[in-house]
Each structure stands twice: as structure tokens, then as C-alpha cells.
Scaffold this active site. Structure first.
Site, PDB file in Angstrom:
ATOM      1  N   TYR A  71     -89.666 -37.487 -14.406  1.00  0.00           N
ATOM      2  CA  TYR A  71     -90.024 -36.499 -15.424  1.00  0.00           C
ATOM      3  C   TYR A  71     -91.098 -37.046 -16.359  1.00  0.00           C
ATOM      4  O   TYR A  71     -92.282 -36.851 -16.105  1.00  0.00           O
ATOM      5  CB  TYR A  71     -88.783 -36.028 -16.193  1.00  0.00           C
ATOM      6  CG  TYR A  71     -89.050 -34.725 -16.910  1.00  0.00           C
ATOM      7  CD1 TYR A  71     -88.884 -33.518 -16.249  1.00  0.00           C
ATOM      8  CD2 TYR A  71     -89.509 -34.700 -18.221  1.00  0.00           C
ATOM      9  CE1 TYR A  71     -89.172 -32.309 -16.879  1.00  0.00           C
ATOM     10  CE2 TYR A  71     -89.802 -33.505 -18.857  1.00  0.00           C
ATOM     11  CZ  TYR A  71     -89.631 -32.321 -18.187  1.00  0.00           C
ATOM     12  OH  TYR A  71     -89.935 -31.133 -18.818  1.00  0.00           O
TER      13      TYR A  71
ATOM     14  N   GLY B 101     -85.020 -18.557 -20.220  1.00  0.00           N
ATOM     15  CA  GLY B 101     -84.918 -19.881 -20.826  1.00  0.00           C
ATOM     16  C   GLY B 101     -85.100 -19.897 -22.330  1.00  0.00           C
ATOM     17  O   GLY B 101     -84.595 -19.038 -23.064  1.00  0.00           O
ATOM     18  N   TYR B 102     -85.877 -20.892 -22.799  1.00  0.00           N
ATOM     19  CA  TYR B 102     -86.060 -21.058 -24.231  1.00  0.00           C
ATOM     20  C   TYR B 102     -86.935 -19.973 -24.834  1.00  0.00           C
ATOM     21  O   TYR B 102     -86.791 -19.632 -26.007  1.00  0.00           O
ATOM     22  CB  TYR B 102     -86.631 -22.447 -24.527  1.00  0.00           C
ATOM     23  CG  TYR B 102     -85.562 -23.507 -24.497  1.00  0.00           C
ATOM     24  CD1 TYR B 102     -84.660 -23.624 -25.535  1.00  0.00           C
ATOM     25  CD2 TYR B 102     -85.423 -24.356 -23.408  1.00  0.00           C
ATOM     26  CE1 TYR B 102     -83.651 -24.563 -25.510  1.00  0.00           C
ATOM     27  CE2 TYR B 102     -84.417 -25.305 -23.360  1.00  0.00           C
ATOM     28  CZ  TYR B 102     -83.536 -25.409 -24.424  1.00  0.00           C
ATOM     29  OH  TYR B 102     -82.534 -26.337 -24.375  1.00  0.00           O
TER      30      TYR B 102
ATOM     31  N   SER C 286     -89.067 -13.953 -21.069  1.00  0.00           N
ATOM     32  CA  SER C 286     -88.039 -13.345 -20.225  1.00  0.00           C
ATOM     33  C   SER C 286     -87.003 -14.316 -19.684  1.00  0.00           C
ATOM     34  O   SER C 286     -86.092 -13.903 -18.959  1.00  0.00           O
ATOM     35  CB  SER C 286     -88.702 -12.623 -19.049  1.00  0.00           C
ATOM     36  OG  SER C 286     -89.407 -13.548 -18.224  1.00  0.00           O
TER      37      SER C 286
ATOM     38  N   ALA D 235     -93.815 -20.983 -17.964  1.00  0.00           N
ATOM     39  CA  ALA D 235     -93.455 -21.895 -16.881  1.00  0.00           C
ATOM     40  C   ALA D 235     -93.861 -21.242 -15.571  1.00  0.00           C
ATOM     41  O   ALA D 235     -93.434 -20.131 -15.269  1.00  0.00           O
ATOM     42  CB  ALA D 235     -91.949 -22.181 -16.881  1.00  0.00           C
TER      43      ALA D 235
ATOM     44  N   THR E 234     -82.236 -23.954 -16.474  1.00  0.00           N
ATOM     45  CA  THR E 234     -83.256 -22.925 -16.333  1.00  0.00           C
ATOM     46  C   THR E 234     -83.744 -22.911 -14.897  1.00  0.00           C
ATOM     47  O   THR E 234     -83.490 -23.835 -14.127  1.00  0.00           O
ATOM     48  CB  THR E 234     -84.447 -23.188 -17.268  1.00  0.00           C
ATOM     49  OG1 THR E 234     -85.110 -24.392 -16.857  1.00  0.00           O
ATOM     50  CG2 THR E 234     -83.984 -23.334 -18.722  1.00  0.00           C
TER      51      THR E 234
ATOM     52  N   LYS F 191     -96.926 -32.867 -19.962  1.00  0.00           N
ATOM     53  CA  LYS F 191     -96.318 -32.784 -21.295  1.00  0.00           C
ATOM     54  C   LYS F 191     -97.121 -33.591 -22.312  1.00  0.00           C
ATOM     55  O   LYS F 191     -97.260 -33.198 -23.478  1.00  0.00           O
ATOM     56  CB  LYS F 191     -94.876 -33.282 -21.242  1.00  0.00           C
ATOM     57  CG  LYS F 191     -93.961 -32.454 -20.346  1.00  0.00           C
ATOM     58  CD  LYS F 191     -93.897 -31.001 -20.759  1.00  0.00           C
ATOM     59  CE  LYS F 191     -92.898 -30.208 -19.932  1.00  0.00           C
ATOM     60  NZ  LYS F 191     -92.886 -28.783 -20.284  1.00  0.00           N
TER      61      LYS F 191
ATOM     62  N   TYR G 117     -90.112 -30.884 -23.325  1.00  0.00           N
ATOM     63  CA  TYR G 117     -88.867 -31.625 -23.073  1.00  0.00           C
ATOM     64  C   TYR G 117     -89.212 -33.091 -22.902  1.00  0.00           C
ATOM     65  O   TYR G 117     -90.248 -33.438 -22.325  1.00  0.00           O
ATOM     66  CB  TYR G 117     -88.187 -31.078 -21.812  1.00  0.00           C
ATOM     67  CG  TYR G 117     -86.856 -31.730 -21.460  1.00  0.00           C
ATOM     68  CD1 TYR G 117     -85.749 -31.585 -22.292  1.00  0.00           C
ATOM     69  CD2 TYR G 117     -86.717 -32.464 -20.284  1.00  0.00           C
ATOM     70  CE1 TYR G 117     -84.529 -32.178 -21.967  1.00  0.00           C
ATOM     71  CE2 TYR G 117     -85.502 -33.044 -19.948  1.00  0.00           C
ATOM     72  CZ  TYR G 117     -84.409 -32.896 -20.786  1.00  0.00           C
ATOM     73  OH  TYR G 117     -83.203 -33.481 -20.464  1.00  0.00           O
TER      74      TYR G 117
ATOM     75  N   GLY H  31     -93.895 -15.931 -22.402  1.00  0.00           N
ATOM     76  CA  GLY H  31     -92.786 -16.416 -21.590  1.00  0.00           C
ATOM     77  C   GLY H  31     -91.464 -16.008 -22.207  1.00  0.00           C
ATOM     78  O   GLY H  31     -90.574 -16.832 -22.395  1.00  0.00           O
TER      79      GLY H  31
END
Length: 400
Positions: A238, A53-54, A51, A141, A280, A247, A228, A49
Site C-alpha cells: 500500500y 464509501g467515505y 455514491s 475511486a 469498500t 497518495k 489512507y 464520488g
């Protein structure tokens, strides 16, 4: 090759085309935000991943400050004649250019990281060019995942659990940002399981197992997955919702990986990393997160709102032993203290309690949020000439 002039196609937070030069400019800006230095070690890293965001920030900070070598993995779309390539396609090209100019050895694979075929392609590249992996960064993601073991495609949902969720949200459908109200019905048990299947730790664990089977875990191997926690303000949709269930599964997976045969044999480590708020593509799709982030940005201002690049620098310093690990009671690495500071959260709640009045005070934060969403796709970036013809179909960069 396809040279043309393009304009943004946007409705609310949805933008369906990207500007190649604008996307590249955001990468160069992040690169320049990270002070250059070298540790001399040049560890091998696999960034899943890379490309956006984080994941992107972690790759850039690793290159710029620790000279990492290795492979970045993303799943991006090329220009198809109707739409431009995805912004991640263009950002990867910019990373490749910067890495090449700085003399860094990094390769990029465009593949479905959830698939067995994708894993094989990436592991072959690692085995051929780099050997054992020091770091696996998991920052995938996606709204869906096909389980390679069953062939079933799971779709994630953003829903509360147990009770319906009603809250204010940021509305950009008009000429000016406004407050609207949203209501989400609770997710079903099946929707919860599907979201966990997509966003939980199952695929992370498969990657570590695959590296172990190919004897590609270096001594002292470390793997981290980005996650997160966020504020109590957004917790019902969330951390207490379907995403929160995923998560929790990711965090449980970290504990399992830490004692797994491969990681133990490598005398390795596994952590989840709790990052702070950021704009993001994933976060902009979560109801109420936009308004919360606009309020947070207003409270903190430019300097105290910690960018993904600065958080990534902090993470690498902890992983490489430049600074001590900051672990919470659950064994997670924390980068989000600036966001969850009690005084900061109290000021955000004051704005949240009367969101219409709060938005009047936080208009600059709302406008900043929308500008950041546009920049995710390469639009509205300072210094870019949007009136000229640009190449929208560059080849995927195999190497930097």
C-alpha cells in the site's frame, strides 16, 4: 421499468449484480446512525464520488448534521437487461429520497468526473442553482482515468515497488474463509506513473482550477481529498507501493492547492484527510487488506471499530470549527487514530505473524468482512425480502 427477482452472482470478492432494496437499506441505516442536528448555515458542497464509501458517508453526515446544499457526482451504470444497475445507482436514489423527506436541497449528476464535459455539466448546475462553493470533497475511486488534456487512458495497478510482495490473504473461494498466499511482482516505473495519473491529485487540482475560472470559490473555501495511510503490516503493497506513490502525489497536491491563486484569493484551505480502515469496493480489491481488516475488526470489536459515518461526522465537526483540526506533521487531517493505536497494531501483528492460527481466532472478523462486501452490493442486509420481485431500473434521481 424492469421488475424481477434477482439473486447474487458472486465469486470470491467479485459480485456482478446489485439488489436495489438492499442497497437502499444500507443508506437508510447509515442515515439513522448519524444524529440529526442543524447548524443553520447550510454551506454549499460539491461531493465528487458521493455514491459509495467515505464519499457517501461524508455526504450523508453533511446533510444530516450541517444541512449542506449542493451537488453529488458519481459515475454509475443503469440496468442493461443482463445485469442490474450498479449499487451506487440504487444508493443515490435512496439518498435522494432521504434528502427530499428532510427538506435538503441536493442534486445528483451521473457523469465521468475526470472529463471536461463532466466538469462543465456539474459547474453549470452549481452556477444555476447554488452559486459559490464552500466545500469541495474529493473522494473519487476508479481503476482508470482518461486525461482530457492528452486523451491518454491510464490504468492503475496494485503492486509493490522495488521488491516482490509475498503475504497471507483471505480466501473466500471455499465453503469457509481460509488463508492463502499471494505474490505480487514489483510494478514498473510506467505502472507507477499510470497509477499516479489515476489516483493522484491531478484531477483534484483541475477541479479547483475549474471552480476558480468560473468564479465559484466562496470566501473561506475548503477542499479536502480522502486518503489512507494504514498499517505497517500492509505498507509494502500500500503506502510503499504504486498506490502509495499516488497518495503521496495527492498529499503534495494539497500543499500546492493551499497556495494556488484561486484558493489564496478565497482565503481558503486544502487538506488531505487520512481516514481509517473500512470495507469498500476499492479496499476489498487490494491483496491482504481483507485479512488485515478482519484481524483489525476482531481486535477492536463492534464499538471501537469506527464506521465511515462516525468518521465523517468527526471530519465535518473539524471542518466547520465545532472541534479543532487534528493535523499531523505533514498537515493532514487525521481520523485514523483509533486504527493506528500502538496497542491495537501490536495485537493485529500477533495475529498476522501466524495467520492460519490468527484466522481461527478471527473467524468472526472474517465473516463480518465478507458480509460487509456483500452489503456493498445490497446483499445480506437484514430486513430485506430477497424473494420478492423488485424494480431494478429506476430513473437516476436528478434531485433530492
Amino acid at each position: 421499468m424492469s421488475t424481477r427477482q434477482i439473486e447474487p452472482k458472486q465469486r470470491g470478492f467479485l459480485i456482478v449484480n446489485s439488489h436495489p432494496e438492499g442497497a437502499a437499506a444500507t443508506v437508510r441505516r447509515t442515515w439513522e446512525e448519524i444524529p440529526a442536528r442543524t447548524d443553520g448555515r447550510e454551506p454549499v458542497a460539491l461531493v465528487l464520488g458521493h455514491s459509495a464509501g467515505y464519499g457517501l458517508a461524508t455526504l450523508l453526515a453533511g446533510l444530516r448534521q450541517h444541512g449542506i446544499r449542493g451537488v453529488g457526482v458519481a459515475f454509475e451504470g443503469a440496468d442493461n437487461g443482463r445485469r442490474t444497475a450498479t449499487a451506487g445507482w440504487y444508493r443515490t436514489g435512496a439518498v435522494a429520497d432521504l434528502a427530499r423527506e428532510a427538506g435538503h436541497d441536493v442534486r445528483f449528476v451521473n457523469t465521468d468526473a475526470f472529463s471536461d464535459e463532466g466538469k462543465t455539466e456539474v459547474l453549470d448546475a452549481l452556477a444555476q442553482h447554488y452559486g459559490s462553493v464552500d466545500y469541495l470533497i474529493y473522494s473519487l475511486a476508479s481503476p482508470r482515468r482518461t486525461d482530457p488534456a492528452t486523451g491518454v487512458t491510464h490504468h492503475s495497478v496494485i503492486k509493490p515497488l522495488a521488491a516482490a510482495y509475498e503475504a497471507p490473504a483471505l480466501d473466500f473461494s471455499g465453503a469457509e474463509p481460509a488463508v492463502s498466499r499471494i505474490r505480487l511482482e514489483p510494478g514498473t516505473e510506467e505502472e507507477k506513473r499510470a497509477t499516479v495519473a489515476v489516483m493522484g491529485g491531478a484531477d483534484w487540482s483541475r477541479w479547483v482550477d475549474a471552480l476558480h475560472e468560473r468564479e465559484l470559490l466562496a470566501d473561506g473555501f475548503t477542499t479536502v481529498a480522502l486518503t489512507y495511510v494504514g498499517s505497517e503490516v500492509t505498507a509494502p503493497v500500500y503506502r510503499q507501493g504504486t498506490i502509495g506513490a499516488a497518495k503521496e502525489h495527492l498529499e503534495a497536491t494539497a500543499r500546492e492547492l493551499a497556495t494556488s491563486p484561486g484558493v489564496r484569493a478565497a482565503d481558503g484551505r486544502a487538506f488531505t484527510v487520512v481516514a481509517g480502515a473500512a470495507v469498500t469496493q476499492a479496499s476489498s480489491a487490494i491483496p491482504s487488506i481483507a485479512l488485515y481488516t478482519a484481524f483489525l475488526r476482531t481486535v477492536l470489536g463492534d464499538d471501537a471499530f469506527v464506521s465511515p459515518a462516525r468518521q465523517a461526522m468527526d471530519l465535518w465537526d473539524q471542518l466547520e470549527g465545532r472541534t479543532p483540526l487534528r493535523l499531523d506533521d505533514a498537515g493532514r487531517i487525521r481520523l485514523d487514530g483509533w486504527e493506528l493505536d500502538d496497542e491495537v497494531q501490536a495485537r493485529v501483528r500477533e495475529l498476522w505473524e501466524d495467520p492460519d492460527s490468527g484466522l481461527l481466532k478471527a473467524r468472526s472478523g472474517a465473516e463480518w468482512f465478507m458480509s460487509q462486501v456483500r452489503e456493498l452490493y445490497g446483499w445480506g442486509v437484514e430486513g430485506v425480502d430477497y424473494g420478492r420481485l423488485v424494480e431494478t431500473d429506476p430513473a437516476w434521481p436528478a434531485r433530492g
